[in-house]
Design an enzyme around this catalytic site. Structure first.
Site: not given
Ligand SMILES: C[C@H](O)[C@H](O)CC(=O)C(=O)O
Ligand SMILES: [Mg+2]
Length: 408
Positions: A229, A305, A62, A283, A352, A36
């Site tokens: 998301d 994650d 953010r 995550e 992903e 991020h």
């Molecule tokens: C895009 C989402 O807000 C975040 O940055 C990434 C994520 O939560 C995801 O890849 O799943």
């Molecule tokens: Mg996500």
């Protein structure tokens, strides 16, 4: 636990922790383990709905509320035969302190294969301040990943072979980013977009996100997956309305509508959702117990994650929890650390790819610039052969501005 002489493995002599970026370095925008922490004009910081969106001053960005304060943690471990392993995650200087002053005692002096013992000791020794997740678990994850990398490099095998071997020849990816239409052209199987609006915006917010979904559906056709998301930004009522409004546009799943502790909200949403739409999350969950609760609540896809859930050691346990209920485990991003694990899981049919290019218009390695040789999907695919290098198969880019703030 003595080993036969022919099986003798080296011991771990040193563990070192480095940070890059984050608030302590006063330099932002470098990416790396803190994906991020990107520069200006990046889709990942463009008015994405969050639990902070109810405050007008923190709604647009953010980074304005500090999503990038932690920065990258690099953990390096060295064995008595001179082999080194390393890994990266999101924990920066805070993680460096924990590694050097606390976790080092559980690592140095152990044999390189004693990963599960070290993992258990790290988890139990930090119980009194980890709160079951957050930056402490990110740090433990990073140590765990570095240990797997070292073990693989010592025995000259890729981590996925140490975990039992591949169950498929290739990994197929969906892309997360602002441009599912471009992701389709790049060969991905689907595109996941952030929601930009939330409960504070009411029905108008729902209408705006649905308009984006509709436009993307028109661009990609009927069969390409589209997902939302929601990054913990919603309540049950809002999420339910969004899910029903999205159903006509074949939204495949609705992700992380609530913070991880709100298990009851997930249970309720699952009951409210249109038939066939999937509910996903995980995550920001950092304990096996947390994943068990989410699994029990009916989450269809658990999304740990691997850099934030306890490392590969924990990820394998979480995958088993999901498997016991016929659920999928599809890790959140995590790049190469995830690839080596998921290629061994029977309940991870796809994975992903987090698009870190500013406009999501080309494939950039997730942890760029910290890893050398970080594999990326070509035509939406990474093959098992591409993972056939010792450890995680990547090297540390020592040209990055790494600092070692604490030495033990
Ligand atoms: C895009 C989402 O807000 C975040 O940055 C990434 C994520 O939560 C995801 O890849 O799943
Ligand atoms: Mg996500």
């Amino acid at each position: 636990m003595a080993l036969a002489p022919s099986l003798k493995l080296p011991t771990i002599t040193h563990i070192r922790a480095y940070s890059m970026g984050g608030a302590a370095a006063k330099v932002h925008g470098q990416g790396g383990g803190d994906y991020h922490d990107q520069g200006k004009d990046h889709w990942i910081d463009d008015h994405i709905a969050t639990p902070m969106s109810k405050y007008a001053e923190y709604k647009q960005s953010r980074q304005s509320f500090g999503i990038n304060v932690l920065g990258t943690l690099v953990v390096e471990v060295e064995a008595s035969d001179g082999t080194t392993g390393f890994a990266i995650s999101t924990a920066g200087t805070v993680g460096c302190f924990i590694v050097e002053h606390h976790l080092s005692r559980f690592v140095e002096g152990k044999r390189v294969d004693q990963i599960k013992l070290i993992h258990d000791q790290m988890l139990n020794a930090t119980q009194y301040y980890s709160g079951g997740g957050g930056v402490v678990i990110n740090t433990i994850s990073c140590v765990d990943l570095a240990l797997w990398d070292l073990y693989g490099k010592v025995v000259k095998l890729p981590v996925y072979k140490l975990l039992g071997g591949a169950v498929r020849d290739e990994i197929h990816f969906y892309a997360t980013g602002a441009r599912p239409d471009l992701a389709q052209k790049m060969g991905f199987i689907g595109g996941k977009m952030p929601t930009h609006w939330g409960p504070a915006d009411g029905d108008e917010g729902i209408a705006k996100d649905i308009a984006t979904l509709k436009e993307m559906r028109e661009r990609v056709g009927d069969n390409f997956w589209l997902m939302f998301d929601c990054w913990m930004s919603q309540d049950v009522n809002y999420a339910t309305k969004l899910a029903h409004a999205a159903a006509p546009y074949k939204l495949k799943w609705l992700e992380e509508c609530f913070p991880p502790q709100q298990v009851e909200s997930y249970r309720q949403l699952k009951k409210n959702m249109p038939a066939g739409m999937l509910m996903t999350t995980g995550e920001h969950t950092g304990t096996l117990e947390g994943f068990k609760e989410l699994s029990e609540a009916g989450v269809d896809i658990l999304q740990p994650d691997v850099g934030w859930c306890g490392g590969v050691t924990s990820l394998c346990e979480i995958a088993a929890v999901a498997k016991s209920r016929g659920q999928l485990v599809v890790p959140h991003g995590s790049s190469v650390y995830s690839h080596h694990a998921v290629i061994t899981f029977t309940n991870t049919p796809f994975s992903e790819m987090l698009m870190t290019s500013p406009h999501a218009d080309y494939v950039r390695p997730q942890f760029d610039p910290v890893l050398i040789d970080e594999p990326v999907p070509h035509d939406g695919i990474i093959t098992a052969e591409e993972l056939d290098k010792p450890g995680f198969g990547v090297e540390l880019n020592r040209e990055c501005p790494l600092e070692r703030p604490f030495e033990h």
